[in-house]
Scaffold this active site. Structure first.
Site, PDB file in Angstrom:
ATOM      1  N   ARG A 381       3.726   3.185   5.537  1.00  0.00           N
ATOM      2  CA  ARG A 381       4.212   3.188   4.042  1.00  0.00           C
ATOM      3  C   ARG A 381       5.641   2.271   3.998  1.00  0.00           C
ATOM      4  O   ARG A 381       5.766   1.595   3.198  1.00  0.00           O
ATOM      5  CB  ARG A 381       4.455   4.474   3.553  1.00  0.00           C
ATOM      6  CG  ARG A 381       3.496   5.195   2.637  1.00  0.00           C
ATOM      7  CD  ARG A 381       3.533   6.504   2.445  1.00  0.00           C
ATOM      8  NE  ARG A 381       4.092   7.068   1.272  1.00  0.00           N
ATOM      9  CZ  ARG A 381       3.969   6.897  -0.223  1.00  0.00           C
ATOM     10  NH1 ARG A 381       2.631   6.286  -0.373  1.00  0.00           N
ATOM     11  NH2 ARG A 381       4.660   7.314  -0.950  1.00  0.00           N
ATOM     12  N   SER A 510      11.491   4.637  -3.462  1.00  0.00           N
ATOM     13  CA  SER A 510      11.280   3.447  -2.597  1.00  0.00           C
ATOM     14  C   SER A 510      12.489   2.842  -2.108  1.00  0.00           C
ATOM     15  O   SER A 510      12.704   2.659  -1.160  1.00  0.00           O
ATOM     16  CB  SER A 510      10.548   2.515  -3.327  1.00  0.00           C
ATOM     17  OG  SER A 510      10.758   2.115  -4.422  1.00  0.00           O
ATOM     18  N   ASN A 513      14.086   5.295   0.219  1.00  0.00           N
ATOM     19  CA  ASN A 513      13.434   5.895   1.438  1.00  0.00           C
ATOM     20  C   ASN A 513      12.546   4.907   2.266  1.00  0.00           C
ATOM     21  O   ASN A 513      11.892   5.275   3.324  1.00  0.00           O
ATOM     22  CB  ASN A 513      12.716   7.020   1.019  1.00  0.00           C
ATOM     23  CG  ASN A 513      13.386   8.220   0.678  1.00  0.00           C
ATOM     24  OD1 ASN A 513      14.319   8.727   1.250  1.00  0.00           O
ATOM     25  ND2 ASN A 513      12.926   8.509  -0.477  1.00  0.00           N
ATOM     26  N   TYR A 514      12.267   3.795   1.574  1.00  0.00           N
ATOM     27  CA  TYR A 514      11.193   3.103   2.277  1.00  0.00           C
ATOM     28  C   TYR A 514      11.674   1.402   2.395  1.00  0.00           C
ATOM     29  O   TYR A 514      11.128   0.870   3.207  1.00  0.00           O
ATOM     30  CB  TYR A 514      10.002   2.881   1.141  1.00  0.00           C
ATOM     31  CG  TYR A 514       9.240   4.139   1.431  1.00  0.00           C
ATOM     32  CD1 TYR A 514       8.424   4.702   2.338  1.00  0.00           C
ATOM     33  CD2 TYR A 514       9.145   5.308   0.307  1.00  0.00           C
ATOM     34  CE1 TYR A 514       7.598   5.875   2.461  1.00  0.00           C
ATOM     35  CE2 TYR A 514       8.411   6.403   0.296  1.00  0.00           C
ATOM     36  CZ  TYR A 514       7.797   6.595   1.528  1.00  0.00           C
ATOM     37  OH  TYR A 514       6.980   7.865   1.459  1.00  0.00           O
ATOM     38  N   LEU A 515      12.530   1.004   1.694  1.00  0.00           N
ATOM     39  CA  LEU A 515      12.816  -0.313   1.692  1.00  0.00           C
ATOM     40  C   LEU A 515      13.963  -0.623   2.617  1.00  0.00           C
ATOM     41  O   LEU A 515      15.135   0.012   2.596  1.00  0.00           O
ATOM     42  CB  LEU A 515      13.159  -0.844   0.296  1.00  0.00           C
ATOM     43  CG  LEU A 515      12.489  -0.790  -0.659  1.00  0.00           C
ATOM     44  CD1 LEU A 515      12.769  -1.177  -2.154  1.00  0.00           C
ATOM     45  CD2 LEU A 515      11.098  -1.650  -0.403  1.00  0.00           C
TER      46      LEU A 515
END
Length: 556
Positions: A381, A510, A513-515
């Site tokens: 992810r 996002s 937490n993700y980028l």
DNA sequence: AGCCACACTTAGCAGCTGATAA
DNA sequence: TTATCAGCTGCTAAGTGTGGCT
């Protein structure tokens, strides 16, 4: 000293998280205040004076009367069952039907309180703010090694009715008040041990420096442990693992399909092989205990009813249609064509009704980490999100755009990621109205613009006929006015587009937490956009390491 | 291999707040 | 100065993943 070591993690040897930890313990919510005498509860039309314990729980329900929860049967039943447990014998033998309970006065009191709070005078608001600040000052910080650190959640969760998401079987159950006797304290042996509230003692005081929490207790709904912790800080390491995946994608992971077929469920192969970033970013999908939580699934726990195989759909061959509830009971709906033809043969397995075809996350993770150190299901992810952001930014932004347009592009790239990760939100309650308002403003600005334009024309005409220096100044002024107007109009139109596209999409998750923040920081540098335009204060704090270390040429 | 306990990360929502427009 | 509303923060639920035990 600004060298590579500056943002280093894992300061200590194996598993040690700190050498010194000192804090004041958690903050407990105030004790229950009984209802005033003029606020009454009625059962079957007759006034009933409830015991303190029963009254408190009644208030929890009354406070939620405007909420959808209180119309749901499961919620009502769970609440009523737990409420009756708090009642005295007499109350329990009297109160047997929730429908005969009249919480009207309690509800009205609650609403009046909310209203009064809203209408407080400036002085009252200030006093309240100061009181809150005092609590933060006393309980909101700890000493971790040599630094004073802000604690993320220093307050013990107040009692109330459990608000499980989706069709949660335990929604409405009573979440009990936590006492100091329920709480474990974790801190340094040689630190000042937190003092429990007067007349109370802690469940335990321990000194475990292999964990990061300061206090914990067991919650009564699911029996899970709750923690008082620092705010999670984003880690360079996590993004480096995801970044490594980039070079692994072709030569490691995809080559494993054959092997995956052997000892893992075929469906992983399908998902992890067809992982063109524009496609899938499913969660791992751990098993859950039935009846304990809402029925939600992820990659490994998908059941046959969540997948439809189409040999032909929308012009593509071999398309998988997903329809299931994921984390937080958010619906995931997607149609994904398979990119590797070799997978086609795997599809019939999806039609097999046996759950045994779906391996477990622990198996999956074991296999993944053997392919690459640190690789687990969720890394995909992070990888997918970050690589998508980078690609989208490249595709969407032009150096010649103005800042507003660049930011729209950034948000659109962010949005592509949020869609990929299925980060949805309920459309804001005021959405339609605020769109109408914005549209009205745009119309007004348009009119203002055409007025400014005609004034400019007029000014030009006058300048030509008179030729003096004074009217010329006027022309310049009018020109500036037109330009300003145009800019504002563009800004608003861009804002309207952005907001409309973002109606049901949540960008925050996002982003946080993700980028990989280095992608965004590098983009800001390249595009000459101030980093404050994309990160607010707390985000800048969280990503300080990236802002500090990233050059414009950073590539994920 | 399956389980459970535990620690830590990710998630949406509600209420608050401060900027902005009227 | 006041009303409004978008963005932010706090809250806590709901995930993931590890490791120890049987």
């Amino acid at each position: 000293f600004l060298g590579s070591g500056r943002w280093e993690e894992e300061k200590y040897e194996d598993g040690v998280k700190w050498k010194f930890l000192e804090h004041n313990g958690p903050y407990f919510p105030p004790e229950y205040q009984p209802l005033p005498d003029n606020v009454r509860f009625y059962y079957d039309g007759k006034e009933v004076k409830l015991s303190l314990a029963a009254e408190e729980v009644a208030l929890f329900f009354a406070q939620m009367l405007d909420h959808d929860y209180t119309t749901k049967n499961v919620f009502r039943e769970n609440f009523f069952k737990d409420w009756r447990k708090e009642m005295t014998h007499e109350e329990r033998s009297l109160i047997k039907d929730l429908d005969k309970c009249d919480f009207g006065e309690i509800h009205a009191m609650h609403k009046a309180k909310v209203e009064a709070r809203k209408n407080m005078s400036k002085e009252e608001k200030l006093a309240l703010k100061e009181a809150n600040q005092k609590i933060v000052d006393e309980f909101g910080f700890c000493m971790l090694d040599h630094h004073k650190e802000r604690i993320g959640n220093f307050k013990i969760e107040p009692p109330g009715l459990f608000r499980g998401r989706g069709e949660h079987p335990k929604q409405g159950m009573l979440k009990k008040r936590i006492q100091p006797e329920d709480v474990i304290i974790n801190c340094s042996k040689e630190s000042r041990i937190p003092v429990p509230p007067a007349g109370h003692h802690w469940k335990e005081v321990r000194h475990d420096n292999t964990v990061t929490w300061l206090a914990s207790w067991t919650e009564n709904i699911q029996g899970s442990i709750k923690y008082i912790m620092l705010n999670a800080n984003s880690k360079l390491k996590k993004y480096e693992v995801a970044r490594k995946l980039k070079s692994c994608v072709d030569n490691t992971v995809t080559k494993q399909v054959g092997e995956l077929q052997g000892h893992l469920f075929h469906f992983f192969a399908l998902i992890f092989v067809s992982f063109d970033p524009k496609q899938l970013a499913l969660r791992a999908g751990n098993e859950k205990e039935e009846g304990e939580t809402a029925d939600t699934v992820g990659c490994c726990s998908l059941r046959v009813e969540h997948i439809t195989l189409h040999e032909q759909l929308d012009g593509s061959e071999c398309v998988v249609e997903f329809d299931f509830l994921g984390k937080d009971s958010i619906r995931y709906y997607n149609k994904v064509p398979v990119i590797k033809k070799g997978c086609v043969g795997l599809f019939p397995a999806c039609h097999c009704p046996s759950r045994s075809y779906f391996s477990q996350t622990s198996m999956l993770n074991k296999h993944l980490s053997s392919l690459m150190p640190g690789l687990t299901a969720k890394v995909f992810r992070t990888y997918n999100a970050s690589i998508t952001l980078q690609q989208q930014l490249k595709e969407l932004t032009n150096k010649s755009d103005n800042v507003a347009e660049k930011l729209l592009s950034y948000n659109r790239a962010n949005r592509a990621v949020a869609i990929l990760c299925n980060h949805q939100r309920a459309p804001p309650k005021t959405f339609e109205q605020s769109m109408v308002n914005l549209q009205t403003k745009i119309e007004a600005r348009k009119e203002q613009l055409s007025l400014a334009k005609s004034e400019l024309k007029q000014a030009k005409k006058e300048a030509k006929s008179k030729g003096s220096s004074d009217p010329k100044l006027l022309v310049e002024r009018k020109k500036a006015a037109v330009k300003r107007c145009e800019e504002q109009l563009l800004k608003m139109e861009v804002q309207a587009t952005d907001r409309e596209e973002n109606k049901q999409i949540a960008l925050g998750t996002s982003k946080l937490n993700y980028l990989d923040p280095r992608i965004s920081v590098a983009w800001c540098k390249n595009m000459e956009v101030p980093v404050e335009k994309i990160y607010n204060k707390s985000q800048r704090d969280k990503f300080a390491w990236a802002i500090d270390m990233t050059e414009a040429d950073f590539e994920f």
